[in-house]
Enzyme design. Structure first.
Site, PDB file in Angstrom:
ATOM      1  CG  HIS A   1      -6.600  -5.205   1.381  1.00 33.47           C
ATOM      2  ND1 HIS A   1      -6.090  -6.146   2.250  1.00 33.47           N
ATOM      3  CD2 HIS A   1      -7.752  -4.748   1.920  1.00 33.47           C
ATOM      4  CE1 HIS A   1      -6.917  -6.257   3.298  1.00 33.47           C
ATOM      5  NE2 HIS A   1      -7.928  -5.427   3.122  1.00 33.47           N
TER       6      HIS A   1
ATOM      7  CG  HIS B   1      -2.004  -1.009   1.182  1.00 34.73           C
ATOM      8  ND1 HIS B   1      -2.848  -1.155   0.109  1.00 34.73           N
ATOM      9  CD2 HIS B   1      -2.363  -1.967   2.082  1.00 34.73           C
ATOM     10  CE1 HIS B   1      -3.691  -2.161   0.351  1.00 34.73           C
ATOM     11  NE2 HIS B   1      -3.414  -2.672   1.547  1.00 34.73           N
TER      12      HIS B   1
ATOM     13  CG  ASP C   1      -2.909  -8.288   0.313  1.00 35.51           C
ATOM     14  OD1 ASP C   1      -2.184  -8.593   1.282  1.00 35.51           O
ATOM     15  OD2 ASP C   1      -3.959  -7.609   0.430  1.00 35.51           O
TER      16      ASP C   1
HETATM   17 ZN   LIG Z   1      -4.228  -7.102   2.307  1.00 36.86          ZN
END
Ligand SMILES: [Zn+2]
Length: 342
Positions: free
Chosen positions: A162, A123, A160
């Site tokens: 996300h 991220h 992942d």
């Molecule tokens: Zn994640």
């Protein structure tokens, strides 16, 4: 020869308090791997990434900010992203483990390698730590592959749950990396629509494959086999890095997908087969996964799969309407997807 697995005790000194991204994750993984004789891997100490390696991705002000915050006793970067006194050491070893994976693969001739650390990284954008992530370790590794070895085509496959917004943002305007992400959508961080395709030299080199909450093995495995693999074959990477989060697992508390241990094994097998078929080394960098027992089993599953000979063909791949739509969307930019019988 055993494959290298890079880890470091500093991962346990990144103190996030009562937070899903906590030291117990790494403790569970190392316990599970030790109980399985490290699944054919050899545990090695990760080096720290150098400031130069970090600053090949992140501005000096970002690197200095994390170091100063840790040195001053820590604090919050945002509601989810915490720095403690041990976080600098943890984060530079997390990035260093990812760099060591690249060195093992490209310098030392390892066919497979892994880096198991926290905090995760995907991220973290160029200048914006967020979402539990302080430095983008897989991005640091990919850029190291270019800077140290002249590698021009790196596939980063982010499974992942996300969207790896940081990795996407870092490489969106470059032709250094093909970034392919399967992720639940809508979900944090809110990015990852199919029409986010990169720009300039990176046009078409961001491939976002959103799936709805409730998606399980059939969708995730079919998306890997019928979209990620044909796109990857057409791209012809010189290096494959997996941003390996395990939070699409059915037991995971942070998301709504329903992948099982067996589903993650099949995705690991697909990547293993791809690397074997293309004659390209494959590394994994741990991202998320917040049900520690499931996380530990699935990491062990990936490593065990990579320690076994890759099968020549997949087991029956499910048909899936979500996957069919993704194939249709990508067919113009990636004709290999349409040509793949899938
Ligand atoms: Zn994640």
């Amino acid at each position: 020869m055993a494959h290298p697995l890079f880890a470091h005790e500093s991962s346990q000194r990144h103190d996030t308090g009562s937070h899903p991204e906590r030291a117990a994750r790494i403790v569970a993984i190392e316990r599970e791997l030790a109980a399985r004789d490290w699944c054919g891997f050899e545990r090695l100490e990760s080096p720290a990434a150098t400031v130069e390696q970090l600053q090949a991705v992140h501005p000096a002000t970002h690197v200095a900010r994390i170091r100063a915050l840790a040195a001053s006793g820590g604090g919050r970067i945002d509601a989810d992203t915490i720095v403690s006194p041990g976080s600098w050491d943890a984060a530079v070893h997390a990035a260093g483990g990812a760099v060591a994976v690249v060195d093992a693969l490209l310098r030392d001739g390892a066919g497979r390698a892994a880096s198991v650390h926290r905090p995760p990284g995907h991220h973290c954008e160029t200048a914006e730590p967020m979402g539990f992530c302080l430095f983008n370790s897989v991005a640091v590794a990919a850029r190291h592959a270019r800077d140290a070895y002249g590698i021009r085509r790196v596939l980063v496959f982010d499974w992942d749950v996300h969207h790896g917004n940081g990795t996407a943002e870092i490489f969106a305007g470059t032709d250094e990396v093909l970034f392919v992400s399967i992720h639940e959508f809508p979900l944090y961080p809110g990015t990852g629509r199919p029409d986010e395709r990169g720009h300039g030299a990176g046009e078409g080199l961001t491939v976002n494959l959103p799936v709805p909450a409730g998606s399980g093995d059939d969708t995730w495995v079919a998306m890997t086999e019928r979209v990620v693999l044909p796109v990857a074959r057409e791209y012809a990477p010189e290096l494959i890095l997996v941003s390996a989060g395990y939070d699409a697992h059915v037991e995971d508390p942070l998301a709504g997908c329903e992948v099982t241990d067996g589903g993650f094994d099949r995705m690991a097998e697909a990547v293993h087969r791809l690397g074997t078929e293309l004659g390209v080394p494959v590394g994994m960098v741990l991202e998320g996964g917040y049900a520690p027992d499931a996380l530990a089993r699935c990491v062990a599953g990936t490593l065990g799969t990579w320690s076994s000979p890759a099968p020549g063909a997949p087991a029956a791949v499910p048909q899936d309407g979500i996957v069919d739509r993704a194939r249709a969307f990508l067919a113009e930019r990636w004709p290999g997807v349409a040509a793949d019988a899938g």
